[in-house]
Design a protein around this motif. Structure first.
Motif, PDB file in Angstrom:
ATOM      1  N   GLY A  91       1.004  -0.931  -0.495  1.00 40.58           N
ATOM      2  CA  GLY A  91      -0.346   0.077   0.058  1.00 40.58           C
ATOM      3  C   GLY A  91       0.529   1.596   0.094  1.00 40.58           C
ATOM      4  N   ARG A  92       2.538   1.145   0.080  1.00 35.76           N
ATOM      5  CA  ARG A  92       3.020   2.567   0.280  1.00 35.76           C
ATOM      6  C   ARG A  92       4.139   2.076  -0.856  1.00 35.76           C
ATOM      7  N   LEU A  93       3.772   1.706  -1.975  1.00 37.00           N
ATOM      8  CA  LEU A  93       4.900   1.624  -3.299  1.00 37.00           C
ATOM      9  C   LEU A  93       4.228   2.252  -4.150  1.00 37.00           C
ATOM     10  N   GLY A  94       3.542   2.739  -3.941  1.00 41.06           N
ATOM     11  CA  GLY A  94       2.518   3.244  -5.048  1.00 41.06           C
ATOM     12  C   GLY A  94       3.825   4.557  -6.060  1.00 41.06           C
ATOM     13  N   SER A  95       4.193   4.995  -5.728  1.00 40.79           N
ATOM     14  CA  SER A  95       4.856   5.843  -6.039  1.00 40.79           C
ATOM     15  C   SER A  95       6.241   4.928  -6.675  1.00 40.79           C
ATOM     16  N   LEU A  96       6.394   4.365  -6.526  1.00 40.80           N
ATOM     17  CA  LEU A  96       7.534   3.308  -7.057  1.00 40.80           C
ATOM     18  C   LEU A  96       7.032   3.507  -8.917  1.00 40.80           C
ATOM     19  N   ALA A  97       5.928   2.925  -9.523  1.00 38.01           N
ATOM     20  CA  ALA A  97       5.378   2.245 -10.363  1.00 38.01           C
ATOM     21  C   ALA A  97       5.890   1.497 -10.872  1.00 38.01           C
ATOM     22  N   LEU A  98       5.826   0.335 -10.159  1.00 33.48           N
ATOM     23  CA  LEU A  98       6.581  -0.965 -10.390  1.00 33.48           C
ATOM     24  C   LEU A  98       5.161  -1.581 -10.428  1.00 33.48           C
ATOM     25  N   ARG A  99       5.569  -2.736 -10.901  1.00 33.84           N
ATOM     26  CA  ARG A  99       4.285  -4.051 -11.617  1.00 33.84           C
ATOM     27  C   ARG A  99       4.225  -4.724 -10.461  1.00 33.84           C
ATOM     28  N   ILE A 100       3.459  -4.657  -9.084  1.00 34.29           N
ATOM     29  CA  ILE A 100       3.410  -4.984  -8.688  1.00 34.29           C
ATOM     30  C   ILE A 100       1.580  -6.334  -8.117  1.00 34.29           C
ATOM     31  N   ALA A 101       1.953  -7.237  -7.670  1.00 34.87           N
ATOM     32  CA  ALA A 101       0.650  -8.048  -8.584  1.00 34.87           C
ATOM     33  C   ALA A 101      -0.284  -7.729  -6.788  1.00 34.87           C
ATOM     34  N   ALA A 102      -1.548  -7.451  -7.490  1.00 31.02           N
ATOM     35  CA  ALA A 102      -2.801  -7.079  -6.474  1.00 31.02           C
ATOM     36  C   ALA A 102      -2.928  -8.217  -5.228  1.00 31.02           C
ATOM     37  N   PRO A 103      -2.460  -7.428  -4.111  1.00 28.73           N
ATOM     38  CA  PRO A 103      -2.091  -8.849  -3.134  1.00 28.73           C
ATOM     39  C   PRO A 103      -3.306 -10.162  -3.121  1.00 28.73           C
ATOM     40  N   ASP A 104      -4.181  -9.590  -3.458  1.00 29.87           N
ATOM     41  CA  ASP A 104      -5.307 -10.947  -2.973  1.00 29.87           C
ATOM     42  C   ASP A 104      -5.117 -11.646  -4.197  1.00 29.87           C
ATOM     43  N   ALA A 105      -4.953 -11.249  -4.916  1.00 29.54           N
ATOM     44  CA  ALA A 105      -5.007 -11.327  -6.823  1.00 29.54           C
ATOM     45  C   ALA A 105      -3.684 -13.319  -6.948  1.00 29.54           C
ATOM     46  N   VAL A 106      -2.789 -12.925  -5.740  1.00 31.32           N
ATOM     47  CA  VAL A 106      -2.047 -14.207  -5.552  1.00 31.32           C
ATOM     48  C   VAL A 106      -1.724 -14.609  -4.633  1.00 31.32           C
ATOM     49  N   ALA A 107      -3.043 -14.204  -3.562  1.00 31.16           N
ATOM     50  CA  ALA A 107      -2.800 -15.134  -2.153  1.00 31.16           C
ATOM     51  C   ALA A 107      -2.685 -16.567  -2.165  1.00 31.16           C
ATOM     52  N   PRO A 108      -3.269 -16.758  -2.456  1.00 32.82           N
ATOM     53  CA  PRO A 108      -3.744 -18.430  -2.394  1.00 32.82           C
ATOM     54  C   PRO A 108      -2.341 -19.337  -3.425  1.00 32.82           C
ATOM     55  N   PRO A 109      -2.009 -19.892  -2.792  1.00 35.44           N
ATOM     56  CA  PRO A 109      -0.427 -20.762  -3.196  1.00 35.44           C
ATOM     57  C   PRO A 109      -0.711 -21.220  -4.861  1.00 35.44           C
ATOM     58  N   ALA A 110      -1.467 -21.756  -4.629  1.00 34.64           N
ATOM     59  CA  ALA A 110      -2.376 -22.404  -6.399  1.00 34.64           C
ATOM     60  C   ALA A 110      -1.181 -20.962  -7.371  1.00 34.64           C
ATOM     61  N   ALA A 111      -2.283 -20.261  -7.062  1.00 36.43           N
ATOM     62  CA  ALA A 111      -2.416 -18.679  -8.102  1.00 36.43           C
ATOM     63  C   ALA A 111      -0.927 -18.202  -8.021  1.00 36.43           C
ATOM     64  N   ARG A 112      -0.174 -18.057  -6.923  1.00 32.51           N
ATOM     65  CA  ARG A 112       1.526 -17.626  -7.340  1.00 32.51           C
ATOM     66  C   ARG A 112       2.293 -18.926  -8.211  1.00 32.51           C
ATOM     67  N   ARG A 113       1.689 -19.668  -7.756  1.00 26.81           N
ATOM     68  CA  ARG A 113       2.831 -21.587  -8.466  1.00 26.81           C
ATOM     69  C   ARG A 113       2.773 -20.551 -10.047  1.00 26.81           C
ATOM     70  N   LEU A 114       1.381 -20.751 -10.122  1.00 27.63           N
ATOM     71  CA  LEU A 114       0.546 -20.679 -11.758  1.00 27.63           C
ATOM     72  C   LEU A 114       1.447 -19.292 -12.061  1.00 27.63           C
ATOM     73  N   LEU A 115       1.935 -18.023 -11.565  1.00 29.90           N
ATOM     74  CA  LEU A 115       2.618 -16.705 -11.896  1.00 29.90           C
ATOM     75  C   LEU A 115       3.705 -17.482 -11.966  1.00 29.90           C
ATOM     76  N   GLU A 116       4.189 -17.898 -10.407  1.00 31.14           N
ATOM     77  CA  GLU A 116       5.285 -18.248 -10.785  1.00 31.14           C
ATOM     78  C   GLU A 116       5.613 -18.561 -12.583  1.00 31.14           C
ATOM     79  N   ARG A 117       5.412 -19.862 -12.813  1.00 31.83           N
ATOM     80  CA  ARG A 117       5.374 -20.568 -14.026  1.00 31.83           C
ATOM     81  C   ARG A 117       5.526 -19.690 -15.335  1.00 31.83           C
ATOM     82  N   LEU A 118       4.675 -18.360 -15.040  1.00 31.67           N
ATOM     83  CA  LEU A 118       4.348 -18.197 -16.266  1.00 31.67           C
ATOM     84  C   LEU A 118       5.999 -16.686 -16.320  1.00 31.67           C
TER      85      LEU A 118
END
Length: 1005
Positions: A521-548
């Motif tokens: 929530g405090r990193l908006g000024s960095l304009a980084l491509r940080i995924a929305a935390p709730d979108a990648v909270a489940p372990p399976a979701a993280r594993r998929l995106l890491e594979r990609l």
């Protein structure tokens, strides 16, 4: 004979008249007898034994329908009593309309029936009752109006009396049409029933009948709406089959087991033209009812029937049916009464059946089990089966019966199904992919049915395309990623990823997956491509995106992102030039939050010191040039050397994070891989001093990681600064090891070579307990922890380790205001010569010749003692050589004593002999480790050299001594090259009488 048989009998059905008419017809036309016999033989030959119970049930259903009452049938296999010994009889008793005269006439007329214009009846004309001949030669029917029996034996006897038929009877070997001649039979049916068929069984059919009774299926009642119950009694055991109809359901009970069936029915009347080529009885019955039935499980889902089914027309035919359901329809049968006859009636009923089937599937609960009822292309087993499957499939394709996402039904051509993927994926995409079938409909076992229906299949690539432009909350994306966890990665490269700042990444590659410690929530000024935390909270979701191609994003990993470093390094210039689009306070807040979360240590990431932070004057300065408000360091630095961080900003942020980005509370560390990159005062001078400690011919060293302390050159108060430095991390004080040689690190070297201890350099002082340097160096005075860090020299070796300090010691030895311990003086010049070998050092103006005396070679003769026997002849001061007279003479630029004194022995010896003959020589040889002493010795009294007395004088073959033990010991030690043993040798010569005792003492060690 016929008259005698009828005498005294009641004949309510006029069986005698029927027999007369039939016998007369046969007598007039033996061909008619032959025709009847052939017809009955064909029926029997047709194998109707397997249809016997069905036909009996069918007749019972028709009787109930005619009477308008619920039909009941009792099938009982009983042992023969009065019927004949050793046999069994099948009794079939039914309710409904009893057998009447017309019925008897129909039974005795193979090509006629009493059923006329009764749409509710299901029996086939001329077939039903004839099935009894498959198991019995003496069938009988008992009714409330009377009874009738048929008999092969009695018919054969009647025919034998007819002369015109004798030849035909002989040719047929006694075979006759049994059902053409009836006889009256006594007794009403059993109580509660209208009609009872009694079948004495032929021996060869008993096992088959018993098996047929055991296998009788309650599903038979679905085809017989007039029949509500069948009781099967075998060996006294009763099994009840029943059917309760509450349209559209029918509940079949077989004993204690109940099965619920879903019915789909269509009724109507066939056009008369379609029946033009059918028998007259069929033309009069144009009404039809087509019924489809499928069993349901406890949850109301259809359970396709296992195995191959047959068409019921309305009772079982031999027509195969590939659909796993029960079909009951009045299809016209062919001459064999087993197969459906082709023609317009069949075609019309096929069309009606297809419509009814679509209605049935549409009425079933929307469950994937329904797909098991869809016809499969290429599975038809016969022409009628193929026609039914094709018509049903066409109708299903045009019917809105598949479930849609909104709860309505849709046609298959508007539906879609996922091509693989779990049920969870279907749930996620329900409102994204148009027409998507609910979860469970994409199972592999349903794929052939969906393909036959033409349902559109949606693959992973189409799913990605469908979700590309949708706006959904992060938890929806989490469900999507979890459901896609096992999908092919090649098709997911463009899968969108919602970012924490509200943007959407066009694919997972390079996206940062926040770890729990990341302050997103405090990193908006960095304009980084940080995924929305709730979108990648489940372990399976993280594993998929890491594979990609997404990367886990801890706070440390985000700090290491090149974009973050670039923003930090450009932050001050961006403020000064007003180029940044980001508020510097927001950037500072984001970076400090990352540093706090990552637990970054001060100096760990040196570039963080470039972060722009506000100072107490309202300007922005690099963090590494600012002091924490009230920092101890501020009190020891020169005024204005560094700025001070804005107190309000400091109060709002973690002090540890501020120190980690370089804001100073105390001295800061600097790290580098090479001295050239070490941004501290005098780094190059330190490197040269380090290299001076290595051998002159050593190759360039490989530098280990280096740590130093910055801002030493800004210190104004060393009394306050040294305790701060003493508390610095161990790595700041650690020695640097190069090629196995440990040398002081930059901090210790810098402090040791600066006047930081009361205005004096620590390397020009000695440790308080450094007694070896007492008199040469003043003791250092500082808190113990400071001295422990500075490590002022305590021994000569400590001094000699540094060439610069060794040169200073050389000068100190010539300082007349200082003294030197005698033990130190004996070897110090030799050690200095070794330490300064190869180093250009100016010779000292004065040299120390005694612990408390120095000599000035310019004012008095000074030489380096290299020949101890010459010492009595010296005319000036002597410098101890410490075993290295040549190097010492070179270091001090002094002559050797042997160069200054030229003399020879001038006295005459009083005696001369071998060393081995001198008393005590044996012990001396042992102490030298020699078997015997070599050479000769000449004793003078006194010994003179150049006319002056000396104690001893070495020679080539003979050594000259004054005869004293000390002289003997020195002369022998010099000859043997064992100068340190001179005292031990002198002892041996001084007390030759004690040689044995002294030798014993030597053996102790």
């Amino acid at each position: 004979m016929l008259t005698a048989m009828l005498a005294g009998r009641t004949d309510p059905f006029d069986t005698a008249g029927i027999r007369r008419r039939v016998l007369a017809a046969w007598s007039d036309s033996p061909a008619r007898f032959r025709e009847d016999a052939n017809a009955e033989e064909d029926l029997v030959r047709g194998g109707y034994r397997d249809r016997l119970l069905v036909e009996l049930a069918q007749n019972a259903a028709d009787a109930a329908a005619r009477a308008g009452v619920p039909g009941r049938l009792r099938l009982e296999l009983a042992a023969v009593g009065s019927e004949g010994a050793g046999g069994e009889v099948l009794h079939a008793a039914n309710t409904g309309a009893p057998l009447d005269a017309a019925g008897v006439a129909g039974l005795a007329t193979l090509r006629a029936s009493a059923k006329r214009d009764q749409r509710q009846t299901v029996g086939r004309f001329g077939v039903g009752f004839a099935a009894v001949l498959a198991v019995s030669d003496e069938p009988a029917v008992h009714s409330q109006h009377g009874g009738v029996r048929f008999s092969a034996a009695r018919t054969r006897a009647e025919v034998a009396d007819v002369a015109a038929l004798a030849g035909e009877l002989a040719r047929r070997e006694g075979a006759v049409p049994v059902l053409r001649l009836p006889w009256p039979d006594g007794g009403p049916p059993r109580d509660g029933y209208a009609t009872e068929v009694v079948l004495p069984l032929r021996a060869g059919s008993r096992a088959a009948v018993r098996a047929a009774l055991g296998a009788l299926d309650a599903g038979l009642l679905l085809a017989l709406p007039g029949l509500a119950e069948v009781e099967v009694v075998v060996d006294g055991v009763v099994r009840t089959l029943s059917c309760t109809r509450t349209p559209p359901l029918a509940r079949l009970r077989d004993g204690d087991a109940t099965t619920t069936w879903r019915l789909g029915q269509r009724s109507g009347e066939l056009p008369a033209g379609l029946l033009a080529d059918r028998p007259v009885e069929e033309r009069a019955r144009r009404g039809y009812t087509v019924t489809w039935a499928v069993p349901l499980d406890d949850d109301g889902r259809p359970e396709p029937l296992p195995g191959r089914q047959v068409v019921h027309a309305p009772t079982p035919s031999d027509e195969p049916l590939s659909l796993p359901v029960r079909l009951v329809a009045p299809f016209p049968l062919g001459p064999d009464r087993r197969h459906v006859a082709p023609g317009p009636v069949t075609d019309a009923l096929v069309a009606v059946a297809a419509e009814g089937y679509a209605d049935l599937l549409a009425a079933l609960s929307p469950d994937p089990a329904v797909l098991g009822l869809v016809p499969r292309i290429g599975l038809a087993a016969a022409e009628l089966d193929a026609a039914l499957g094709s018509a049903v499939l066409d109708r299903l394709r045009a019917t809105a019966w598949l479930p849609a996402a909104d709860g309505t039904r849709q046609q298959p051509d508007r539906a879609a199904v996922l091509d693989g993927g779990p049920d969870e994926l279907v749930d996620v995409l329900t409102d994204v992919v148009p027409g998507l079938l609910p979860a469970g409909w994409a199972r592999r076992d349903g794929a052939p049915a969906l393909a036959a229906l033409g349902v559109r299949r949606v693959g992973t690539a189409q799913v990605v395309e469908a979700v590309t432009a949708v706006a959904r909350p992060p938890d929806w994306w989490a469900r999507l990623y979890t459901a896609l966890a096992s999908a092919d990665r090649e098709e997911l490269g463009a899968l969108p990823v919602p970012l924490a700042d509200g943007r959407t990444a066009p694919g997972p590659a390079g996206v940062l997956l926040p770890e729990p410690d990341l302050p997103v929530g405090r990193l908006g000024s960095l304009a980084l491509r940080i995924a929305a935390p709730d979108a990648v909270a489940p372990p399976a979701a993280r594993r998929l995106l890491e594979r990609l191609g997404a990367r886990p994003a801890t706070a440390a990993a985000v700090l290491a992102d090149p974009a973050v470093r670039a923003a930090v390094e450009e932050s001050v210039d961006a403020v000064d030039e007003d180029l940044g689009e980001t508020d510097p306070a927001d950037l500072a807040d984001a970076v400090l939050a990352l540093v706090a979360a990552a637990g970054t240590a001060p100096g760990e990431l040196p570039w963080l010191a470039e972060l722009a932070l506000p100072d107490d004057g309202g300007a922005w300065a690099p963090a590494g040039e600012l002091l924490l408000p009230g920092a101890p360091l501020a009190a020891v630095l020169e005024d204005g050397a560094l700025g001070v961080l804005d107190p309000g900003f400091a109060a709002d942020h973690d002090p540890a994070a501020l120190r980690a980005v370089g804001v100073l509370g105390t001295f800061a560390l600097v790290r580098a891989e090479d001295p050239a990159d070490l941004d501290v005062d005098a780094a190059e001078d330190w490197a040269d001093a380090v290299l001076d400690r290595l051998p002159a011919d050593a190759p360039p060293p490989a530098w280990p990681p280096l740590t130093a302390v910055r801002d030493l050159d800004l210190v104004a108060d060393w009394d306050g600064a040294l305790p701060l430095l003493a508390a610095a991390p161990e790595e700041a004080w650690a020695d640097v090891v190069l090629d196995g040689v440990a040398v002081p690190g930059h901090l210790r070297w810098w402090l040791s070579t600066r006047p930081v201890l009361g205005g004096r350099r620590p390397d020009r002082l000695r440790a308080p307990d450094g007694r070896e340097l007492d008199g040469l160096y003043d003791p250092a005075h500082a808190p113990p922890e400071v001295l422990a860090r500075l490590r002022p020299p305590a021994t000569v070796d400590d001094v000699l380790a540094d060439p610069d300090a060794a040169a200073d010691l050389l000068d100190r030895l010539g300082d007349p205001a200082r003294t030197a311990p005698a033990a130190v003086l004996r070897t110090v010049y030799a050690r200095l010569a070794a330490a300064l070998d190869g180093i250009d050092v100016d010779p000292p103006a004065r040299v120390r010749v005694a612990p408390d005396r120095v000599a000035d070679p310019a004012r008095e003769p000074v030489a380096v003692l290299d020949a101890p026997w010459l010492q009595p002849l010296a005319d000036g001061a002597l410098v101890p050589a410490g075993g290295a007279p040549g190097p010492v003479a070179d270091l001090l630029d002094l002559p050797l004593l042997s160069e200054r004194v030229q003399a020879a022995v001038t006295s005459t010896p009083v005696r001369r002999g071998p060393w081995a003959a001198v008393p005590g020589a044996g012990l001396a040889a042992a102490r030298l480790g020699l078997p015997v002493l070599p050479g000769e010795v000449a004793v003078h009294g006194p010994l003179l050299a150049a006319g002056r007395p000396v104690a001893w004088w070495p020679g080539e073959g003979v050594d000259h001594v004054d005869g004293t033990p000390a002289a003997l010991g020195r002369a022998l030690a010099w000859r043997a090259g064992a100068w340190p043993l001179r005292q031990a040798l002198a002892e041996a010569f001084a007390e030759p009488a004690r040689s044995a005792d002294l030798a014993a003492e030597d053996s102790v060690t």
